[in-house]
Design an enzyme around this catalytic site. Structure first.
Site, PDB file in Angstrom:
ATOM      1  N   SER A   9      37.469-101.139 -10.172  1.00  0.00           N
ATOM      2  CA  SER A   9      37.817-101.816  -8.926  1.00  0.00           C
ATOM      3  C   SER A   9      38.158-103.275  -9.205  1.00  0.00           C
ATOM      4  O   SER A   9      37.314-104.026  -9.690  1.00  0.00           O
ATOM      5  CB  SER A   9      36.641-101.754  -7.950  1.00  0.00           C
ATOM      6  OG  SER A   9      36.869-102.689  -6.909  1.00  0.00           O
ATOM      7  N   ASP A  36      40.399-102.257  -3.165  1.00  0.00           N
ATOM      8  CA  ASP A  36      39.533-102.313  -1.978  1.00  0.00           C
ATOM      9  C   ASP A  36      40.142-103.232  -0.927  1.00  0.00           C
ATOM     10  O   ASP A  36      40.207-104.448  -1.112  1.00  0.00           O
ATOM     11  CB  ASP A  36      38.160-102.874  -2.378  1.00  0.00           C
ATOM     12  CG  ASP A  36      37.353-101.871  -3.173  1.00  0.00           C
ATOM     13  OD1 ASP A  36      37.169-100.737  -2.696  1.00  0.00           O
ATOM     14  OD2 ASP A  36      36.899-102.231  -4.285  1.00  0.00           O
ATOM     15  N   MET A  38      39.711-104.790   2.737  1.00  0.00           N
ATOM     16  CA  MET A  38      38.671-105.036   3.755  1.00  0.00           C
ATOM     17  C   MET A  38      39.231-105.954   4.837  1.00  0.00           C
ATOM     18  O   MET A  38      39.939-106.908   4.519  1.00  0.00           O
ATOM     19  CB  MET A  38      37.477-105.742   3.112  1.00  0.00           C
ATOM     20  CG  MET A  38      36.879-104.995   1.949  1.00  0.00           C
ATOM     21  SD  MET A  38      35.508-105.935   1.253  1.00  0.00           S
ATOM     22  CE  MET A  38      35.104-104.910  -0.157  1.00  0.00           C
ATOM     23  N   HIS A  67      41.452 -97.896  -1.226  1.00  0.00           N
ATOM     24  CA  HIS A  67      40.254 -97.618  -0.418  1.00  0.00           C
ATOM     25  C   HIS A  67      40.293 -98.557   0.778  1.00  0.00           C
ATOM     26  O   HIS A  67      40.058 -99.767   0.642  1.00  0.00           O
ATOM     27  CB  HIS A  67      39.011 -97.863  -1.297  1.00  0.00           C
ATOM     28  CG  HIS A  67      37.711 -97.702  -0.583  1.00  0.00           C
ATOM     29  ND1 HIS A  67      36.523 -98.158  -1.111  1.00  0.00           N
ATOM     30  CD2 HIS A  67      37.390 -97.130   0.614  1.00  0.00           C
ATOM     31  CE1 HIS A  67      35.528 -97.883  -0.272  1.00  0.00           C
ATOM     32  NE2 HIS A  67      36.034 -97.269   0.785  1.00  0.00           N
ATOM     33  N   MET A  69      38.875-100.102   3.880  1.00  0.00           N
ATOM     34  CA  MET A  69      37.674-100.375   4.685  1.00  0.00           C
ATOM     35  C   MET A  69      38.118-101.212   5.882  1.00  0.00           C
ATOM     36  O   MET A  69      37.798-102.396   6.004  1.00  0.00           O
ATOM     37  CB  MET A  69      36.636-101.112   3.815  1.00  0.00           C
ATOM     38  CG  MET A  69      35.986-100.207   2.783  1.00  0.00           C
ATOM     39  SD  MET A  69      35.213-101.124   1.447  1.00  0.00           S
ATOM     40  CE  MET A  69      36.628-101.331   0.380  1.00  0.00           C
ATOM     41  N   MET A 138      30.295 -93.188  -0.734  1.00  0.00           N
ATOM     42  CA  MET A 138      29.845 -94.574  -0.972  1.00  0.00           C
ATOM     43  C   MET A 138      28.394 -94.539  -1.448  1.00  0.00           C
ATOM     44  O   MET A 138      27.524 -93.999  -0.767  1.00  0.00           O
ATOM     45  CB  MET A 138      29.924 -95.409   0.311  1.00  0.00           C
ATOM     46  CG  MET A 138      31.316 -95.813   0.775  1.00  0.00           C
ATOM     47  SD  MET A 138      32.321 -96.741  -0.409  1.00  0.00           S
ATOM     48  CE  MET A 138      31.250 -98.103  -0.878  1.00  0.00           C
ATOM     49  N   ASP A 176      31.540 -94.493  -5.384  1.00  0.00           N
ATOM     50  CA  ASP A 176      31.930 -95.906  -5.349  1.00  0.00           C
ATOM     51  C   ASP A 176      30.731 -96.778  -4.987  1.00  0.00           C
ATOM     52  O   ASP A 176      30.214 -96.691  -3.860  1.00  0.00           O
ATOM     53  CB  ASP A 176      33.048 -96.071  -4.315  1.00  0.00           C
ATOM     54  CG  ASP A 176      33.645 -97.474  -4.313  1.00  0.00           C
ATOM     55  OD1 ASP A 176      33.239 -98.317  -5.142  1.00  0.00           O
ATOM     56  OD2 ASP A 176      34.522 -97.711  -3.454  1.00  0.00           O
TER      57      ASP A 176
END
Ligand code: DX5
Ligand code: ZN
Length: 217
Positions: A9, A36, A38, A67, A69, A138, A176
């Site tokens: 990541s 990631d 976010m 991913h 989020m 997660m 993850d």
């Protein structure tokens, strides 16, 4: 070497030297680069946006594993596609119409995954499991790198593998959060076949070697 896929990541990378960090991943045994995203709403943190992922995509020779989020995944799927996503994973807890979102991702020719927070049961995916390319379990609460691995993850991986054996043997079971050489073997023995590692890789003295160590059986 084993078949388990490793996805470092970049959240834990040094963004001041992001080209070098991506080049390091290109040279490593990493199978994917985990990205990631976010939004500061679904999770209490903001990471980076598409100008950054486009720069990463330009340099990367490994496929990108997005991913999301974020609360409104649907609004950003095409941005992820334009940024070269090979996998897009959305959160179960963030999608009101998960089936529609999964169909939209697959309709773009991209692999579709669903992520589950630590409190969310794998069984909630029963009615959609056969449609998924990936389930992301997660093993920390999403939002930050460098957190401690939650041991109940092992039970969830076993359940995800049972469900895979029943209806979707090819599904990727991705873990993850807090993944290290202290837990990677047990995760694989329970049925995980894709592991994300952020701080364990990027905070180590020799990230290429650390990635290789996660490939050891
Ligand atoms: C957490 C992110 C993870 C994170 C993992 O919200 O989804 O991908 O970067 O970092 P580590 O491996 O440090 O727990
Ligand atoms: Zn992640």
């Amino acid at each position: 070497m084993n078949d388990c896929l490793i996805a470092p990541s970049v959240l834990a990378a040094d963004f001041g030297r992001i080209n070098e960090e991506i080049e390091m991943l290109n040279q490593s045994q990493a199978d994917y680069i985990h990205i990631d995203i976010m939004d500061g709403v679904f999770v209490p943190n903001i990471s980076f946006g598409f100008p950054v992922t486009n720069a990463i995509a330009k340099k990367a020779t490994k496929p990108l594993d997005f991913h999301l989020m974020i609360t409104d995944a649907d609004a950003y799927l095409s941005h992820c596609k334009d940024s070269g996503a090979e996998i897009i994973t959305v959160h179960y807890e963030a999608c009101n119409h998960l089936h529609r979102t999964i169909e939209a991702i697959k309709g773009m020719g991209i692999k579709a995954g669903v992520a589950l927070n630590p409190h969310t049961s794998v069984d909630l995916l029963t009615d959609i499991y056969d449609l998924l390319d990936l389930v992301l379990i997660m093993s920390v609460n999403p939002g930050f790198g460098g957190q401690k691995f939650i041991p109940n993850t092992y039970n969830k991986v076993s359940r995800a593998r049972e469900m895979a054996d029943a209806v979707n043997p090819d599904i990727l079971i991705e873990i993850d959060g807090g993944v290290t050489t202290a837990n990677y073997k047990e995760l694989q023995s329970k049925g995980a076949n894709m592991l994300v590692a952020g701080s364990f890789v990027f905070n180590s003295d020799d990230p290429i070697h650390t990635i290789a160590s996660l490939k050891d059986v």
